[in-house]
Every structure is written in structure tokens, then in C-alpha cells.
Design a protein around this motif. Structure first.
Motif, PDB file in Angstrom:
ATOM      1  N   TRP B  60       0.891  -1.266   0.088  1.00  0.00           N
ATOM      2  CA  TRP B  60      -0.202  -0.190   0.307  1.00  0.00           C
ATOM      3  C   TRP B  60       1.001   1.411   0.388  1.00  0.00           C
ATOM      4  N   VAL B  61       1.849   1.541   0.439  1.00  0.00           N
ATOM      5  CA  VAL B  61       2.648   2.233   0.994  1.00  0.00           C
ATOM      6  C   VAL B  61       3.310   2.307  -0.805  1.00  0.00           C
ATOM      7  N   THR B  62       4.237   1.719  -1.693  1.00  0.00           N
ATOM      8  CA  THR B  62       4.044   1.850  -2.321  1.00  0.00           C
ATOM      9  C   THR B  62       3.697   2.411  -3.976  1.00  0.00           C
ATOM     10  N   VAL B  63       1.850   1.794  -3.458  1.00  0.00           N
ATOM     11  CA  VAL B  63       1.090   1.803  -4.845  1.00  0.00           C
ATOM     12  C   VAL B  63       0.692   3.696  -4.389  1.00  0.00           C
ATOM     13  N   ALA B  64       0.687   3.732  -2.641  1.00  0.00           N
ATOM     14  CA  ALA B  64       0.344   5.151  -2.015  1.00  0.00           C
ATOM     15  C   ALA B  64       1.205   6.179  -3.227  1.00  0.00           C
ATOM     16  N   PHE B  65       2.722   6.344  -3.134  1.00  0.00           N
ATOM     17  CA  PHE B  65       3.374   7.144  -3.451  1.00  0.00           C
ATOM     18  C   PHE B  65       3.972   7.253  -5.194  1.00  0.00           C
ATOM     19  N   ALA B  66       3.526   5.879  -5.389  1.00  0.00           N
ATOM     20  CA  ALA B  66       3.854   5.608  -7.231  1.00  0.00           C
ATOM     21  C   ALA B  66       2.865   6.378  -7.431  1.00  0.00           C
ATOM     22  N   GLY B  67       1.031   6.250  -6.794  1.00  0.00           N
ATOM     23  CA  GLY B  67       0.440   6.883  -7.391  1.00  0.00           C
ATOM     24  C   GLY B  67       0.470   8.238  -7.441  1.00  0.00           C
ATOM     25  N   VAL B  68       0.984   9.207  -6.261  1.00  0.00           N
ATOM     26  CA  VAL B  68       1.262  10.057  -5.732  1.00  0.00           C
ATOM     27  C   VAL B  68       2.017  10.780  -7.495  1.00  0.00           C
ATOM     28  N   LEU B  69       2.943   9.784  -7.515  1.00  0.00           N
ATOM     29  CA  LEU B  69       3.751  10.552  -8.590  1.00  0.00           C
ATOM     30  C   LEU B  69       2.775  10.907 -10.007  1.00  0.00           C
ATOM     31  N   ALA B 146      -9.911   9.118  -6.713  1.00  0.00           N
ATOM     32  CA  ALA B 146     -10.854   9.953  -7.172  1.00  0.00           C
ATOM     33  C   ALA B 146     -10.816  11.539  -6.522  1.00  0.00           C
ATOM     34  N   VAL B 147     -10.540  10.991  -5.257  1.00  0.00           N
ATOM     35  CA  VAL B 147      -9.586  12.764  -4.591  1.00  0.00           C
ATOM     36  C   VAL B 147      -8.248  13.550  -4.616  1.00  0.00           C
ATOM     37  N   GLY B 148      -7.329  12.451  -5.737  1.00  0.00           N
ATOM     38  CA  GLY B 148      -6.501  13.212  -6.071  1.00  0.00           C
ATOM     39  C   GLY B 148      -6.582  13.887  -7.061  1.00  0.00           C
ATOM     40  N   THR B 149      -7.602  12.842  -8.167  1.00  0.00           N
ATOM     41  CA  THR B 149      -7.753  13.961  -9.365  1.00  0.00           C
ATOM     42  C   THR B 149      -8.115  15.753  -8.936  1.00  0.00           C
ATOM     43  N   THR B 150      -9.049  15.559  -7.953  1.00  0.00           N
ATOM     44  CA  THR B 150      -9.555  16.999  -7.418  1.00  0.00           C
ATOM     45  C   THR B 150      -8.422  17.872  -6.856  1.00  0.00           C
ATOM     46  N   PHE B 151      -7.319  16.539  -6.386  1.00  0.00           N
ATOM     47  CA  PHE B 151      -5.748  17.601  -5.763  1.00  0.00           C
ATOM     48  C   PHE B 151      -4.999  17.897  -6.330  1.00  0.00           C
ATOM     49  N   SER B 152      -4.914  17.343  -7.471  1.00  0.00           N
ATOM     50  CA  SER B 152      -4.028  17.583  -8.294  1.00  0.00           C
ATOM     51  C   SER B 152      -4.134  18.675  -8.925  1.00  0.00           C
ATOM     52  N   ALA B 153      -5.757  19.068  -9.360  1.00  0.00           N
ATOM     53  CA  ALA B 153      -6.189  20.513  -9.525  1.00  0.00           C
ATOM     54  C   ALA B 153      -5.494  21.292  -8.890  1.00  0.00           C
ATOM     55  N   LEU B 154      -6.014  21.197  -7.508  1.00  0.00           N
ATOM     56  CA  LEU B 154      -5.905  22.396  -6.532  1.00  0.00           C
ATOM     57  C   LEU B 154      -3.893  22.738  -6.525  1.00  0.00           C
TER      58      LEU B 154
END
Lengths: 230, 224
Positions: B60-69, B146-154
Motif C-alpha cells: 500500500w505504501v508503494t501504491v500510494a507513493f507511486a500513485g501520487v507521483l 477520486a480525491v487525487g484528481t481534484t487535489f492534483s488540480a488544486l
């Protein structure tokens, strides 16, 4: 327009009196807890500050959430001022709750800090609102800053109960006292100081909020005047 | 409704085509994920009695970090090339643009997860590829995207840009990470999906709640 000078002064005086009374009740009037070992009985009195601080922090973040919703609806600068002022006070009370809890944890759990889920999630709440201010400070344009702050204020507050649920399902060693039917788990005589502490801290919150609102309105007015004159 | 779906598809297809030509997002996420796994492997080697104990956290940590990238890139090119303005000027519902971007991000992260699972299975010698775990990952990733797309736009509209994204995203994502790690632990210890009822409900509730909120607030985020 912000709250009037008279209202702010009145609230300040009321908060001062209420806090003095709350300190007296917590340290002198409330009886010792009898169901714990004598060594940690003085430490138990932290409950009269710790729980109100935690409650007020949640109240403050709730106000930020509601003000954020109202801001997105109306785009009125008033609600942005409410949201950011309340979030700032909320961070202060969150730190107070964490610090007082840590002081209590040393005698009671024999450690300043444990990775108990409730402590962990409360720290996450602190990080949420630090992120809120980091987001705001990274935006120069006031309209966008207010709008983005409002969006984040909504997301942040909605994730708090979910985090709370996830910790309840994890085992927690933190005492559960939010149970009014059991008289908050407190003996007779203690409940009075406990309830009064919560009321006093709430008054303190509103006094701080009124001061903050008045200050922020002054800042807005100075900015508008500068714009006008230059 | 048909038109709405067409818009979503058009935005999604555009992002997939850009990605198929540049391979920017996938390559950086995948290489980062492999690096993270190697670092975890060094960190835990000989120190943990059983690697299966740390696998859920590693996953999960790898998915979260890679995902945020990957999420950090979602609006950067749009912003830099000025195509975001074009998207917003188009006479279409902006929430359709949100869903298009969100689905593209979801697909990118899912592909990286599919690439990651066999690697973890090999490096950590833990069989991870089961239908139940795939479902858990899918549910977690929907909330993440879902959350990441909005925050990415922020984040892209701030001075700090994508540096700010993890700071904004991770505290809000915490319930998903907790639920993901706990249910992966459960599955590895032999629980069935039925035993994980609470966590599945938390996933579903989180996904629905934040999809709706992201959908409702996206207009305010992209407004100029």
C-alpha cells in the motif's frame, strides 16, 4: 464587517472569568478520582482541560467546514474569514489537547507517546489543517486562495469521521469517555467541573474567534485602503 | 446522458493517447515502484522474521507513493501547454471533464498495480494475486483517484505545484490506507471477503462520498 469592539471586549471578559472558574473547579473543587492508584490521581485532573480542548478543536473545524460550504455558495469574503480564523484556533486547541494528553500519558501509560490509533488519527487531523494552511499560503490570488481553501476545508472535515471509524475498529487503549448515559465515566462532583470546563473552553473559543474575525476584517480593510490610495 | 458519456470518453481517450506516445507517467510510476520495493527489501532484510508480515504495508505504501507521483502529472501538461483552458472553454459539463481525468488516473494507477503485484509476489515470496485482493485494490484505488484528481488540480494552481500534492492528499487518504492495509493483512491470514465486511463498507462509503464531493467541487477548483 467584523464583530464590534464592544462585543469583543465583552466576550474577552466573559472568557477570562469562565476560564478562571474552570481552573478553580478543575484543580480545587473537583474531588480526587477514587478508582485509580493514588500516584496518578493529580494527573487525572488533566481531563478537565484535555477533553474540552479536544472538543473545541472539533467545534472549530466544524465551523471551518460550514463556513467553507457557505463560501462556495456565496463567494462572500466573510465566510473565508470565518473559515481561516476558525481553522487557526482549531490548530491551537489541537496542539493543547495533544500536549495535555501526552503529559497525562507519561504517569498513566508510562510513555509520552504511543502509536495508539486515536492518538495517531488526532495527529492526522492536525496535519490536515496544517496542509490547509500550506495550500492557502502557496496561492497568491485572494479569490483562488479562498476557493481552494474552502474545497480543502470540506474534504478535510469529511475525512475526520471516517478516520474515527477506522480507529474504533482497530483496538484502542484510549479511554472512551464520550458516553453521557454513563455520566461520562466520572464520579459525582467531577461531572460538574467536567461540564463546566467544556462550557468555559467553548466561551474561550468564541472570544478568540471574535478577536480573530475583527483582526482579519481590519486586515481586509487596510488592504482595500492601500489599493484605493496607491 | 449519451453526450455526457461521450465527453468523458473523449477526455479519457485523449489522456490515454498522450500517455501511449510519451509514456511519461507510466514509466516514472513503474520505475519508482520497483525502486521502492528494492529499498523496502533492503530495509527489512534479515530484520523481519517473516516477510509476509510487512508485505501489506509495502504494497500500500508503494501504491500510494507511486500513485501520487502519477497524479501529480495529471494537470501539469494540461496547464503548461494551455490545453486546460481549452478543455474548460469547451461547451460541456465540467464534471464530465473531471470524470474523464479521474478515469485516466484510475487506469494508470491500476496498470502500475498489475505490474507491481507479480513483482511483490517474486521479491517477497507472498502470493498476492487473488480475486479478493484485486477487488480490495480496485476499491482503494477508486477512492485514491477520486480525491487525487481534484487535489492534483488544486496543487497545479499553486506556487508549490506537485510538491504540495502528497501533503494535501495523504492525510485525507488515511482511511483508505488503513482499510487497505488491514484487509490485506486479513486476506493474507486466511480471511475471506465476508470476514472483511466492515472494511469493505468503509471502502465503499469513502469512494462514494468522495466521488460525490469531488464531482460537486471540481467546478470551483478549475474556475479561473
Amino acid at each position: 464587517m467584523g464583530p464590534s469592539r464592544r462585543l469583543v471586549a465583552g466576550l474577552n471578559l466573559l472568557a477570562l472569568l469562565a476560564m478562571l472558574a474552570a481552573i478553580y473547579m478543575a484543580l480545587v473543587q473537583a474531588p480526587d478520582a477514587t478508582n485509580i492508584v493514588p500516584e496518578i490521581r493529580p494527573a487525572q485532573r488533566i481531563i478537565y482541560f484535555h477533553v474540552p480542548a479536544a472538543w473545541v478543536s472539533m467545534l472549530a473545524f466544524l465551523v471551518t467546514f460550514l463556513a467553507s460550504l457557505l463560501y462556495l455558495r456565496s463567494s462572500h469574503v466573510r465566510w473565508d474569514i470565518w473559515a481561516r480564523s476558525s481553522a487557526e484556533i482549531g490548530i491551537g486547541f489541537t496542539l493543547a489537547a495533544i500536549a495535555s494528553g501526552s503529559i497525562w500519558a507519561k504517569p498513566a501509560w508510562n510513555t509520552w507517546w504511543t502509536w495508539d490509533p486515536r492518538l495517531t488519527t488526532y495527529t492526522i487531523v492536525l496535519l490536515l489543517y496544517i496542509a490547509y494552511f500550506m495550500l492557502r499560503s502557496a496561492i497568491d490570488e485572494p479569490g483562488r486562495r479562498a476557493r481552494f481553501g474552502a474545497v480543502y476545508g470540506i474534504f478535510a472535515f469529511l475525512s475526520v469521521p471516517l478516520t474515527f471509524m477506522s480507529i474504533r475498529w482497530w483496538n484502542t487503549i484510549h479511554p472512551v469517555i464520550l458516553d453521557p448515559s454513563a455520566d461520562f465515566g466520572l464520579g459525582p462532583g467531577m461531572t460538574l467541573a467536567f461540564v463546566f470546563g467544556n462550557i468555559a473552553f467553548s466561551i474561550l473559543y468564541f472570544a478568540l474567534l471574535a478577536n480573530r474575525l475583527r483582526l482579519e476584517w481590519t486586515v481586509e480593510r487596510v488592504a482595500a485602503l492601500r489599493e484605493h490610495l496607491l | 446522458m449519451k453526450r455526457y458519456l461521450q465527453v468523458i470518453w473523449a477526455v479519457l481517450w485523449k489522456d490515454l493517447r498522450i500517455e501511449s506516445r510519451t509514456k511519461d507517467v507510466f514509466t516514472s510510476m513503474a520505475v519508482f515502484a520497483v525502486l521502492a520495493l528494492l529499498i523496502f527489501n533492503f530495509a527489512f532484510e534479515l530484520r523481519v522474521p517473516d516477510k509476509a508480515m510487512v508485505t501489506p504495508g509495502v504494497l500500500w505504501v508503494t501504491v500510494a507513493f507511486a500513485g501520487v507521483l502519477g497524479l501529480g502529472r495529471a494537470f501539469i501538461t494540461e496547464k503548461d501547454k494551455g490545453s486546460l483552458a481549452g478543455l474548460l472553454l469547451a461547451p460541456v459539463d465540467r464534471s464530465a471533464v473531471y470524470f474523464g481525468k479521474m478515469l485516466a488516473n484510475l487506469l494508470f494507477i491500476l496498470v502500475v498495480e498489475l505490474f507491481l503485484l507479480p513483482l511483490i509476489t517474486i521479491f517477497f515470496n507472498v502470493p498476492l494475486i487473488t480475486p479478493a485482493l484485486l477487488l480490495i485494490l480496485l476499491l482503494g484505488t477508486i477512492g485514491f483517484a477520486a480525491v487525487g484528481t481534484t487535489f492534483s488540480a488544486l496543487a497545479v494552481n499553486t506556487r508549490a505545484r506537485e510538491v504540495l500534492l502528497p501533503v494535501l492528499l495523504f492525510p485525507v487518504m488515511l482511511p483508505v490506507l488503513v482499510a487497505g492495509i488491514r484487509s490485506t493483512i486479513g486476506l493474507l491470514e486466511g480471511d475471506t471477503l465476508a470476514d472483511l465486511g466492515n472494511w469493505l463498507q468503509l471502502f465503499l462509503f469513502y469512494d462514494l462520498l468522495f466521488l460525490v464531493v469531488a464531482f460537486l467541487t471540481f467546478d470551483y477548483v478549475v474556475e479561473e
